[in-house]
Design a protein around this motif. Structure first.
Motif, short mmCIF file in Angstrom:
data_model
loop_
_atom_site.label_atom_id
_atom_site.label_comp_id
_atom_site.label_asym_id
_atom_site.label_seq_id
_atom_site.Cartn_x
_atom_site.Cartn_y
_atom_site.Cartn_z
N ASP A 57 19.26 -45.39 -1.73
CA ASP A 57 18.85 -46.36 -2.75
C ASP A 57 17.99 -45.63 -3.77
N MET A 58 18.14 -46.03 -5.02
CA MET A 58 17.37 -45.39 -6.08
C MET A 58 17.25 -46.32 -7.27
N TYR A 59 16.32 -45.97 -8.14
CA TYR A 59 16.21 -46.63 -9.43
C TYR A 59 16.80 -45.72 -10.48
N PHE A 92 15.51 -42.06 -9.51
CA PHE A 92 14.33 -41.90 -8.67
C PHE A 92 14.67 -42.42 -7.28
N LEU A 93 14.54 -41.57 -6.30
CA LEU A 93 14.92 -41.91 -4.94
C LEU A 93 13.98 -42.94 -4.33
N VAL A 94 14.55 -43.97 -3.74
CA VAL A 94 13.79 -44.96 -2.99
C VAL A 94 13.92 -44.65 -1.50
N SER A 95 15.16 -44.42 -1.06
CA SER A 95 15.40 -44.04 0.33
C SER A 95 16.72 -43.28 0.41
N GLY A 96 16.84 -42.48 1.46
CA GLY A 96 18.05 -41.71 1.66
C GLY A 96 17.85 -40.24 1.39
N ILE A 97 18.95 -39.51 1.33
CA ILE A 97 18.93 -38.07 1.08
C ILE A 97 20.00 -37.73 0.06
N ILE A 98 19.61 -37.01 -0.96
CA ILE A 98 20.52 -36.57 -2.01
C ILE A 98 20.59 -35.05 -1.97
N ARG A 99 21.78 -34.53 -2.18
CA ARG A 99 22.00 -33.08 -2.15
C ARG A 99 22.53 -32.62 -3.50
N LEU A 100 21.99 -31.53 -4.01
CA LEU A 100 22.51 -30.88 -5.21
C LEU A 100 23.18 -29.60 -4.77
N TYR A 101 24.40 -29.35 -5.27
CA TYR A 101 25.13 -28.16 -4.85
C TYR A 101 26.02 -27.66 -5.97
N TYR A 102 26.50 -26.43 -5.79
CA TYR A 102 27.43 -25.83 -6.73
C TYR A 102 28.43 -24.99 -5.93
N PHE A 103 29.42 -24.45 -6.61
CA PHE A 103 30.41 -23.59 -5.97
C PHE A 103 30.17 -22.15 -6.41
N ASP A 104 30.21 -21.22 -5.45
CA ASP A 104 30.06 -19.81 -5.81
C ASP A 104 31.38 -19.25 -6.32
N VAL A 105 31.40 -17.96 -6.63
CA VAL A 105 32.57 -17.31 -7.20
C VAL A 105 33.78 -17.37 -6.26
N ASN A 106 33.53 -17.51 -4.95
CA ASN A 106 34.62 -17.59 -3.97
C ASN A 106 35.03 -19.02 -3.65
N GLY A 107 34.46 -19.98 -4.36
CA GLY A 107 34.81 -21.38 -4.13
C GLY A 107 34.07 -22.03 -2.97
N GLN A 108 33.04 -21.37 -2.46
CA GLN A 108 32.25 -21.92 -1.35
C GLN A 108 31.14 -22.81 -1.89
N GLU A 109 30.92 -23.96 -1.26
CA GLU A 109 29.81 -24.84 -1.63
C GLU A 109 28.50 -24.19 -1.25
N ILE A 110 27.55 -24.20 -2.18
CA ILE A 110 26.21 -23.69 -1.92
C ILE A 110 25.24 -24.85 -2.21
N THR A 111 24.52 -25.27 -1.19
CA THR A 111 23.53 -26.33 -1.37
C THR A 111 22.32 -25.75 -2.07
N ASP A 112 21.98 -26.30 -3.22
CA ASP A 112 20.86 -25.82 -4.01
C ASP A 112 19.54 -26.43 -3.55
N CYS A 113 19.54 -27.74 -3.30
CA CYS A 113 18.32 -28.40 -2.84
C CYS A 113 18.64 -29.79 -2.32
N PHE A 114 17.65 -30.38 -1.68
CA PHE A 114 17.74 -31.75 -1.17
C PHE A 114 16.63 -32.57 -1.79
N ALA A 115 16.90 -33.83 -2.04
CA ALA A 115 15.87 -34.79 -2.43
C ALA A 115 15.80 -35.81 -1.30
N ALA A 116 14.62 -35.92 -0.69
CA ALA A 116 14.50 -36.82 0.45
C ALA A 116 13.21 -37.62 0.44
#
Length: 190
Positions: free
Chosen positions: A92-94, A41-65
């Motif tokens: 920071d998170m719990y 559980f986010l207290v402060s900061g920014i977290i990013r969730l991402y994956y790699f596409d078929v070409n190996g490129q990072e794709i940002t799925d979402c942000f938690a802020a």
């Protein structure tokens, strides 16, 4: 994100099993294929969730802020993740271990309802993101991003914003310049 939790017994049970965690910018909290062993559980900061596409490129799925936002890769814990979870800033998170979450959900039906609401909110957020990306042009997507995540644009890399919006960093730079020029024209007209 408010969990609307006021039951002292439940709060005490949660606190007993949780721990505070500080992570540095760039730290990977979970890799694709790993099982998430804890709910964060986010207290402060920014977290990013991402994956790699078929070409190996990072794709940002979402942000938690938003403080209180749960950071989970899948609706069910302890299954292989389809994404990476990374700290975009010092954060920071719990942390609540998955085993403790299971015990809490078994013990407190009120928590199970809250958990279901959290999952429904996450589904709604992801649906909004996917709909926005698929149905709008690059400028509309960027304006939506600015409205939806007003404090993020200057705190995370343009590369991550661009991949989230499904555009190139060059296109993002052009959009930013166009908006600056339009705002300068509006100010000059007054």
């Amino acid at each position: 994100m408010a969990l609307n939790l006021d039951d002292e017994e439940i709060i005490e049970d949660i606190v007993t099993g949780s721990s505070f965690r500080h992570v540095q910018q760039g730290e990977i909290l979970l890799k694709e294929g790993e099982c998430q062993q804890e709910m964060l559980f986010l207290v402060s900061g920014i977290i990013r969730l991402y994956y790699f596409d078929v070409n190996g490129q990072e794709i940002t799925d979402c942000f938690a802020a938003e403080p209180g936002m749960p950071i989970i890769a899948r609706p069910k814990l302890l299954v292989p993740s389809a994404v990476y979870i990374e700290a975009s800033t010092d954060s920071d998170m719990y942390s609540i271990p998955s085993a403790h979450i299971d015990c809490l959900l078994d013990k407190h039906c009120k928590l199970l309802k809250i958990y279901n609401n959290v999952l429904m909110d996450a589904f709604a957020m992801h649906w909004e993101i996917k709909t926005m990306i698929c149905r709008n042009n690059a400028m509309q997507r960027y304006q939506w991003f600015l409205k939806t995540y007003p404090r993020l644009v200057d705190r995370i890399s343009n590369k991550h914003v661009a991949s989230f919006l499904g555009i190139t960093p060059v296109t993002l730079s052009r959009l930013r310049r166009t908006l600056r020029e339009n705002n300068a024209l509006k100010v000059g007209e007054k």
